[in-house]
Design an enzyme around this catalytic site. Structure first.
Site, PDB file in Angstrom:
ATOM      1  CG  ASP A 111      -2.243   0.660   1.001  1.00 53.72           C
ATOM      2  OD1 ASP A 111      -2.329   1.505   0.073  1.00 53.72           O
ATOM      3  OD2 ASP A 111      -3.202   0.401   1.756  1.00 53.72           O
ATOM      4  CG  ASP A 163      -9.310   1.908  -0.594  1.00 53.86           C
ATOM      5  OD1 ASP A 163      -8.440   1.753  -1.460  1.00 53.86           O
ATOM      6  OD2 ASP A 163      -9.070   1.994   0.623  1.00 53.86           O
TER       7      ASP A 163
HETATM    8  C1  LIG Z   1     -17.385   4.825  -2.079  1.00 56.99           C
HETATM    9  O1  LIG Z   1     -18.377   5.484  -1.349  1.00 56.99           O
HETATM   10  C2  LIG Z   1     -17.903   6.259  -0.282  1.00 56.99           C
HETATM   11  C3  LIG Z   1     -19.102   6.795   0.460  1.00 56.99           C
HETATM   12  O2  LIG Z   1     -19.948   7.492  -0.418  1.00 56.99           O
HETATM   13  C4  LIG Z   1     -16.999   7.364  -0.817  1.00 56.99           C
HETATM   14  O3  LIG Z   1     -16.454   8.090   0.253  1.00 56.99           O
HETATM   15  C5  LIG Z   1     -15.873   6.722  -1.625  1.00 56.99           C
HETATM   16  O4  LIG Z   1     -15.085   7.743  -2.225  1.00 56.99           O
HETATM   17  C6  LIG Z   1     -16.470   5.853  -2.698  1.00 56.99           C
HETATM   18  N1  LIG Z   1     -15.418   5.193  -3.453  1.00 56.99           N
HETATM   19  C7  LIG Z   1     -15.526   5.012  -4.759  1.00 56.99           C
HETATM   20  C8  LIG Z   1     -14.426   4.260  -5.411  1.00 56.99           C
HETATM   21  O5  LIG Z   1     -16.468   5.411  -5.382  1.00 56.99           O
END
Ligand SMILES: *[C@@H]1O[C@H](CO)[C@@H](O)[C@H](O)[C@H]1NC(C)=O
Ligand SMILES: *[C@@H]1O[C@H](CO)[C@@H](O)[C@H](O)[C@H]1NC(C)=O
Ligand SMILES: *[C@@H]1O[C@H](CO)[C@@H](O)[C@H](O)[C@H]1NC(C)=O
Ligand SMILES: *[C@@H]1O[C@H](CO)[C@@H](O)[C@H](O)[C@H]1NC(C)=O
Ligand SMILES: *[C@@H]1O[C@H](CO)[C@@H](O)[C@H](O)[C@H]1NC(C)=O
Length: 438
Positions: free
Chosen positions: A181, A242
């Protein structure tokens, strides 16, 4: 204290620049010289010829370390042994899932007196080598997590000053896969640093799948990483943010992959893969239809299939989905070509991936029709295979992978195909190329 990477060949340590980043630059140049002036080819480990398949704890289990309060959820050796047992006993191993991967929060907060990483003594009392032995005894492989920076994302010891030592430690433990990571690091040094780690892994002599995170840190701040180099030093790499446990996370990641496909897709191939992150199938956030969609489009992307779910308590419907051998076969197709988004109409996306069998120059295709619609009925769409660039004059045998009761159709490129696709779901087709004679 500063660990000086010991170069096992060529130059005594005292010739090496003392500043870590200069030392890296210097050593990575050596890599070129030693291999003989070709491209930097540190990674030729013969691994991940198809996208890696396995299980990793992060998405479902995160960093639960209070085993008293949460005995079923905490990150400890029992969890990985139990998951391995499920993988073997419930058909996952036979389906191709092979790597059981420990993510962050396994380590002790302190290195040992020889600066080596050590597992948390309460949660991993038998040690990592014993866990690797357990996996190997079951025909599985063990993966582990480290971080290129000063600390891991959850605050455990980072590897920046100890890359060579940590590579050797993992090899000594007979680990088979490393996710490196990038929290708490100098993002601008990642190309050098991750390449150096690749060489250190190689020097251990142990084949270790190497999962890099360098684009996931560079892309969000607008740096286009060097994918050419990456595909030479890493077996897979996390491109983007992620995944969390939601459908919008799945569609966000797919949007990033399609927006950037012309830049990244060609770097995927046997031994080196773009990684859109773990499968969240069987957890709390996806419906069954959405789970089918994630698996289908991940297969089209030639993505690593890394589950992160409680396999002890998974709903059989989701378990059977994860075991769907026809979808897995698309993901693991030996051509190793990453698919692309080729058409969008009315909030429905058509993704295609060239797959085997191949006749002369024409491949067969997997076609994923992904609905992002919310008007709650199975939407009717028609299209021609030629709309998607499938143009073999003799046509294709078209099978509906998830609906095996629907009879296969023989279709020419200009024949109209009528399908219905449910909201936030997918229709996955396999179009097998037909010979002239048929
Ligand atoms: C996944 O959802 C969370 C909460 O809405 C957000 O903070 C995060 O950036 C999102 N990740 C992706 C890859 O969309
Ligand atoms: C190390 O790299 C060399 C040169 O690319 C390769 O032949 C060898 O198989 C690699 N060894 C391991 C253990 O990855
Ligand atoms: C490590 O060093 C510390 C301080 O010198 C000492 O107290 C401790 O016993 C040592 N631990 C081991 C495992 O040798
Ligand atoms: C198709 O394959 C034939 C025979 O293998 C070859 O001669 C021809 O150049 C190929 N055509 C294209 C467009 O690749
Ligand atoms: C398919 O349709 C296109 C456009 O309508 C046409 O140019 C092409 O010749 C047709 N192909 C066949 C094999 O009929």
């Amino acid at each position: 204290m500063v660990q000086v990477p010991q170069s096992t060949f060529v130059l005594p340590v005292f010739y090496l620049p003392a500043i870590p980043i200069l030392r890296m630059l210097f050593l990575s140049l050596l890599c070129i010289i030693i291999i003989g002036g070709h491209q930097v080819q540190c990674l030729n480990n013969g691994l991940a010829l198809t996208p890696p398949m396995g299980w990793m704890h992060w998405q479902r289990y995160r960093c639960v370390v209070d085993c008293k309060a949460y005995p079923d959820d905490c990150i400890r050796e029992e969890l990985f042994r139990e998951i391995a047992d499920e993988i073997v006993n419930n058909g996952f191993k036979d389906a191709g899932y092979e790597y059981v991967i420990i993510d962050d929060c396994w380590a002790s907060k302190e290195r040992d007196n020889n600066s080596r990483l050590q597992p948390d003594p309460k949660r991993f009392p038998s040690g990592i080598k014993a866990l690797a032995d357990y996996m190997h005894g079951k025909g599985l492989k063990l993966g582990i997590y480290a971080d290129y920076g000063t600390k891991t994302c959850a605050g455990y010891p980072g590897s920046i000053e100890f890359l060579e030592l940590d590579a050797q430690t993992f090899a000594d433990w007979e680990v088979d896969y490393l996710k490196l990571d990038g929290c708490y690091s100098d993002i601008l040094t990642m190309e050098l640093g991750y390449s150096l780690m690749s060489r250190y892994l190689n020097q251990t002599g142990r084949p270790i799948v190497y999962s890099c995170s360098w684009p996931a840190y560079q892309e969000p701040i607008g740096i286009h990483p060097n994918y050419e180099k990456m595909s030479e030093v890493c077996n897979l790499w996390r491109n983007w943010d992620d995944i969390d446990d939601s459908w919008s996370n799945v569609t966000n990641i797919l949007k990033w992959f399609s927006d950037n496909q012309d830049r990244i897709a060609n770097y995927a191939g046997p031994g080196h893969w773009n990684d859109p992150d773990m499968l969240i199938i069987g957890n709390f956030g996806l419906s069954y239809e959405q789970a089918k969609a994630q698996l289908a489009i991940w297969a089209i992307l030639a993505a690593p299939l890394i589950m992160s779910v409680d396999l002890k308590n998974i709903d059989p419907k989701f378990r059977d989905l994860l075991l769907n051998k026809d979808v897995i076969a698309i993901d693991q197709d030996p051509l190793g070509i990453q698919g692309r988004l080729v058409m969008t109409r009315g909030n429905i996306d058509w993704w295609t991936r060239p797959i085997t069998p191949v006749i002369q120059n024409e491949t067969s295709y997997a076609v994923g029709i992904l609905s992002k619609r919310v008007d709650g009925y199975p939407h009717r769409v028609n299209f021609k295979l030629s709309d998607l660039g499938l143009k073999n004059p003799s046509g294709y045998k078209v099978q509906n992978i998830y609906e095996s009761s629907i009879e296969a159709e023989m279709l020419k490129p200009n024949d109209t195909l009528l399908i219905r696709v449910k909201p936030s779901s997918v229709v996955l087709l396999k179009a097998t190329i037909l010979d002239e004679q048929i």
